[in-house]
Design an enzyme around this catalytic site. Structure first.
Site, short mmCIF file in Angstrom:
data_model
loop_
_atom_site.label_atom_id
_atom_site.label_comp_id
_atom_site.label_asym_id
_atom_site.label_seq_id
_atom_site.Cartn_x
_atom_site.Cartn_y
_atom_site.Cartn_z
N TYR A 39 4.25 7.58 6.65
CA TYR A 39 5.11 7.40 5.50
C TYR A 39 6.23 8.43 5.43
CZ TYR A 39 1.54 4.13 3.84
OH TYR A 39 0.67 3.08 3.73
N LYS A 68 -8.72 6.53 13.80
CA LYS A 68 -8.65 5.53 14.88
C LYS A 68 -8.59 6.33 16.18
CE LYS A 68 -8.32 1.30 16.38
NZ LYS A 68 -9.50 0.42 16.39
N ASP A 101 -11.27 0.54 11.31
CA ASP A 101 -11.57 -0.90 11.23
C ASP A 101 -13.02 -1.11 10.80
OD1 ASP A 101 -12.15 0.30 13.67
OD2 ASP A 101 -11.52 -1.40 14.90
N ASP A 107 -4.18 4.64 2.06
CA ASP A 107 -3.47 3.69 1.20
C ASP A 107 -4.20 2.34 1.23
OD1 ASP A 107 -1.54 2.51 -0.38
OD2 ASP A 107 -0.11 2.22 1.26
N ASP A 114 -7.09 0.62 -1.84
CA ASP A 114 -6.99 -0.67 -2.54
C ASP A 114 -8.29 -1.46 -2.37
OD1 ASP A 114 -4.39 -0.19 -3.37
OD2 ASP A 114 -3.67 -2.19 -2.80
C1 IPM Z 1 -0.07 3.96 -3.58
C2 IPM Z 1 1.10 3.02 -3.43
C3 IPM Z 1 2.25 3.79 -2.80
C4 IPM Z 1 1.76 4.32 -1.47
C5 IPM Z 1 3.54 2.97 -2.65
C6 IPM Z 1 4.04 2.49 -3.98
C7 IPM Z 1 4.61 3.73 -1.90
O1 IPM Z 1 0.74 1.92 -2.68
O2 IPM Z 1 0.06 4.97 -4.31
O3 IPM Z 1 -1.12 3.69 -3.00
O4 IPM Z 1 1.77 3.61 -0.49
O5 IPM Z 1 1.34 5.47 -1.42
MG MG Z 2 -1.31 1.83 -2.23
#
Ligand code: IPM
Ligand code: MG
Length: 363
Positions: free
Chosen positions: A148, A197, A229, A253, A257
């Site tokens: 990133y 990985k 994975d 990231d 989620d």
């Molecule tokens: C998170 C979000 C951010 C990230 C985005 C909005 C850039 O997905 O905080 O997880 O990828 O870090």
């Molecule tokens: Mg995110």
């Protein structure tokens, strides 16, 4: 005189303002109870900053944030298909604001705790026997390095359009994140899993080497490694096996989620982004959900729990943080739910009603 703390407040875009409003409501109530006070300063970031200043994060916003004891954030960004913000060049879009503030404040460690509340087992999308076992894990995601923040470019090479993103880590960046993970493990069930990985990537092999070295300083902590994975699969198969999951920026990231949705809803997962001082930026792990913005139906719990993390990690107000967490549990036990975690027999409440209920349950 009671202690006063300076809190920056980034309401942001989409559901951001409504969920932050509820968190501030809870903070005001809990600070009055525990005899400290919070002085809020609004900070613009994301789409709302683009609309005002043409950029997602101004230098002034960074300076204001730096002067705070902690920053509480809602969410930033809009619908990428329809919002004019996404017609701008990538460095001027809302997301560049959050990446920019993380870098400017050196917030290298992102903590995302994911636990399954007994009361939310019905909302958990996992198999019943897996949900019955419950889980309580925390992802420690490196936040200021890797893909990133590496160099990137899109250009024609020999007439062929080519895009490059760079994944780079040095040993110091890895070590400081690993130390955070092990320190946290010492206060929990004392187990760290490094997710990487390493069967393919050089950067992952360095993560393994450095983290193994760090692990030697923590003989009480069980240390294990897992390929990313496999981890994605294990999180839905047997999340109870994890205590602290340490990983680099992009893997964290993605996995966070996944960890969020197995708790029942992304609206439940708080997060803390820390540097090596007491300062932190606290935000729900979920996004700005433009589709439900302004409807008073978003789940404010992740933001309220993020405010709790702020009290714990930046302000050392542990009792007040406990009170927030207990109040959330109580409200869930009483059967009150926002739409995202609704199940049969429960009472459906709005964003602001959820905030009021949590305030009422504060001990
Ligand atoms: C998170 C979000 C951010 C990230 C985005 C909005 C850039 O997905 O905080 O997880 O990828 O870090
Ligand atoms: Mg995110």
């Amino acid at each position: 005189m009671s202690k006063e703390y300076k809190i920056g407040v980034i309401r942001g875009d989409g559901i951001g303002p409504e969920i932050v409003k509820e968190a501030v409501k809870v903070l005001d109530a809990v600070s009055a109870k525990y005899d400290f006070s919070l002085k809020y300063t609004d900070i613009d970031m994301g789409g709302c900053s683009i609309d005002k200043y043409g950029v997602p994060l101004t230098e002034e916003a960074v300076e204001t944030a730096k002067a705070m004891d902690a920053v509480l954030m809602g969410s930033i960004g809009g619908d990428a298909k329809t919002s004019p913000w996404y017609k701008l060049e990538p460095q001027k879009r809302p997301e560049a604001g959050i990446l920019g503030i993380r870098k400017a404040l050196n917030l290298f460690a992102n903590l995302r705790p994911a636990m399954l509340y007994e009361e939310l087992k019905n909302a958990c999308p996992l198999k019943e026997e897996t949900a019955d076992k419950g889980f309580d894990l925390i992802i420690v995601r490196e936040l200021t390095g890797g893909l990133y923040f590496g160099e990137r470019s899109t250009k024609a090479i020999d007439g062929i359009e080519t895009a490059v993103d760079t994944l780079s880590y040095n040993e110091n960046e890895i070590r400081r994140a690993a130390i955070k993970a092990f320190d946290i493990a010492m206060k929990r069930r004392k187990a760290v899993t490094l997710v990487d990985k390493a069967n393919v990537l050089d950067s992952s092999r360095l993560w393994r080497k450095v983290t193994e070295e760090v692990s030697k300083d923590y003989p009480e902590v069980a240390f294990d490694v897992m390929l990313v994975d496999n981890c994605a699969m294990q999180l839905v198969k047997d999340p109870a096996q994890f205590d602290v999951v340490l990983t680099e920026n992009m893997f964290g990231d993605i996995l966070s989620d996944e960890a969020a949705i197995i708790t029942g809803s992304i609206g439940m997962l708080p997060s803390a982004s820390l540097n090596d001082t007491k300062f932190g930026l606290y935000e729900p792990s979920g996004g700005s959900a433009p589709d439900i913005a302004g409807k008073n139906i978003a789940n404010p719990i992740a933001t309220i729990l993020s405010a709790g993390m702020m009290l714990r990690y930046s302000l050392d107000q542990d009792k007040a943080a406990d009170a927030i967490e207990d109040a959330v549990k109580k409200v869930l036990k009483e059967g009150c739910r926002t739409g995202d975690i609704m199940s049969d027999g429960c009472k459906k409440v709005n964003t602001d009603e959820m905030g009021d209920l949590i305030v009422k349950c504060l001990a």
